[in-house]
Motif scaffolding. Structure first.
Motif, PDB file in Angstrom:
ATOM      1  N   ARG A 288       0.830  -1.201   0.000  1.00 24.42           N
ATOM      2  CA  ARG A 288       0.000   0.000   0.000  1.00 24.42           C
ATOM      3  C   ARG A 288       0.866   1.254   0.000  1.00 24.42           C
ATOM      4  O   ARG A 288       0.630   2.195  -0.762  1.00 24.42           O
ATOM      5  CB  ARG A 288      -0.923   0.003   1.219  1.00 24.42           C
ATOM      6  N   THR A 289       1.888   1.273   0.853  1.00 23.37           N
ATOM      7  CA  THR A 289       2.775   2.434   0.928  1.00 23.37           C
ATOM      8  C   THR A 289       3.558   2.617  -0.367  1.00 23.37           C
ATOM      9  O   THR A 289       3.740   3.743  -0.841  1.00 23.37           O
ATOM     10  CB  THR A 289       3.734   2.289   2.120  1.00 23.37           C
TER      11      THR A 289
ATOM     12  N   ARG B  10       2.645   1.743  -3.413  1.00 21.28           N
ATOM     13  CA  ARG B  10       1.740   2.256  -4.435  1.00 21.28           C
ATOM     14  C   ARG B  10       1.430   3.733  -4.186  1.00 21.28           C
ATOM     15  O   ARG B  10       1.418   4.544  -5.116  1.00 21.28           O
ATOM     16  CB  ARG B  10       0.450   1.439  -4.452  1.00 21.28           C
ATOM     17  N   PHE B  11       1.165   4.086  -2.933  1.00 22.66           N
ATOM     18  CA  PHE B  11       0.849   5.473  -2.587  1.00 22.66           C
ATOM     19  C   PHE B  11       2.014   6.399  -2.945  1.00 22.66           C
ATOM     20  O   PHE B  11       1.817   7.454  -3.561  1.00 22.66           O
ATOM     21  CB  PHE B  11       0.531   5.581  -1.094  1.00 22.66           C
TER      22      PHE B  11
ATOM     23  N   GLU C 101       2.068   9.527  -5.630  1.00 20.44           N
ATOM     24  CA  GLU C 101       2.410  10.887  -5.225  1.00 20.44           C
ATOM     25  C   GLU C 101       3.586  11.423  -6.028  1.00 20.44           C
ATOM     26  O   GLU C 101       3.591  12.589  -6.443  1.00 20.44           O
ATOM     27  CB  GLU C 101       2.722  10.920  -3.725  1.00 20.44           C
TER      28      GLU C 101
ATOM     29  N   ARG D 254      -2.575  16.888  -4.326  1.00 24.25           N
ATOM     30  CA  ARG D 254      -3.566  15.891  -3.909  1.00 24.25           C
ATOM     31  C   ARG D 254      -4.982  16.431  -3.961  1.00 24.25           C
ATOM     32  O   ARG D 254      -5.921  15.708  -4.299  1.00 24.25           O
ATOM     33  CB  ARG D 254      -3.226  15.410  -2.494  1.00 24.25           C
TER      34      ARG D 254
END
Length: 219
Positions: A85-86, A88-89, A93, A103
């Protein structure tokens, strides 16, 4: 070019020059990529490459089509967990930062996301297809073919962006590409010459350190 050089040079390019590469070069890349390993030598891929009017016709049809929702069309598992998850995030960004979309600019992010359906302006669209009856081992074979294709593209001075996005239009593409049943699109690949002046192409994705995912035993 050495394999290591091609691996390090390959990246997902999201802005292309309009000039199409020679047909002979494209065919060479697609054919040579078929040297990829496949279990039992099934060679489960079926590949269609489009440029010019056929590609523009397909993109126009997709622009009017509704995406097909379903578990087989998702690029990531639902409820993505750590550390994925991190990763991909952070990648998302970094991408939006490279083109100055904060954002809070939801419209700007959606506009950039929509460029997937335009192959990011690439002059060649490659659609790697598979018989729906194939299983996970054959999908792994597709990944090996895809990587081979992308590394060969680097060797020939070309850029690529692999896109699972196109599975969301599998039914539409099955008709437009006149794929025999039961073949469906597994991946799309944008192919062409990189627009080196485009800010989005300054993005360089990071890689997790070896200690985070690798082990060696008995050496």
């Amino acid at each position: 070019m050495e394999v290591t050089q091609a691996l390090r040079a390959r990246r997902s390019v999201r802005a292309f020059l309009p000039d199409a590469p020679p047909a002979a070069t494209v065919q060479t890349i697609l054919q040579e990529a078929a040297q990829a390993a496949s279990g039992g030598n099934l060679q489960p891929w079926r590949v269609v490459a489009l440029t010019g009017a056929p590609l523009q016709e397909l993109l126009a049809v997709v622009a009017q089509a509704q995406p097909e929702e379903g578990p087989d069309n998702q690029s990531y598992p639902p409820g993505l967990w750590e550390p994925y998850r991190t990763r991909r995030f952070a990648n998302g960004e970094d991408l939006y930062r490279s083109i100055g979309i904060p954002r809070e600019d939801k419209a700007g992010r959606l506009q950039q996301l929509a460029k997937n359906a335009e192959l990011f302006g690439a002059p060649v669209g490659i659609f790697v297809c598979v018989d729906e009856r194939m299983g996970q081992p054959q999908w792994a074979d597709l990944g090996i073919y895809l990587q081979s294709l992308m590394l060969l593209a680097v060797q020939h001075g070309l850029a690529t962006c692999a896109q699972g996005f196109w599975r969301r239009y599998a039914g539409t593409l099955q008709q437009q590409l006149r794929l025999p049943e039961p073949y469906r699109v597994a991946f799309g690949v944008a192919l062409g010459y990189e627009d080196a002046a485009a800010p989005i192409n300054t993005l360089r994705s990071s890689r997790a350190p070896w200690a985070e995912w690798g082990e060696m035993r008995g050496f």
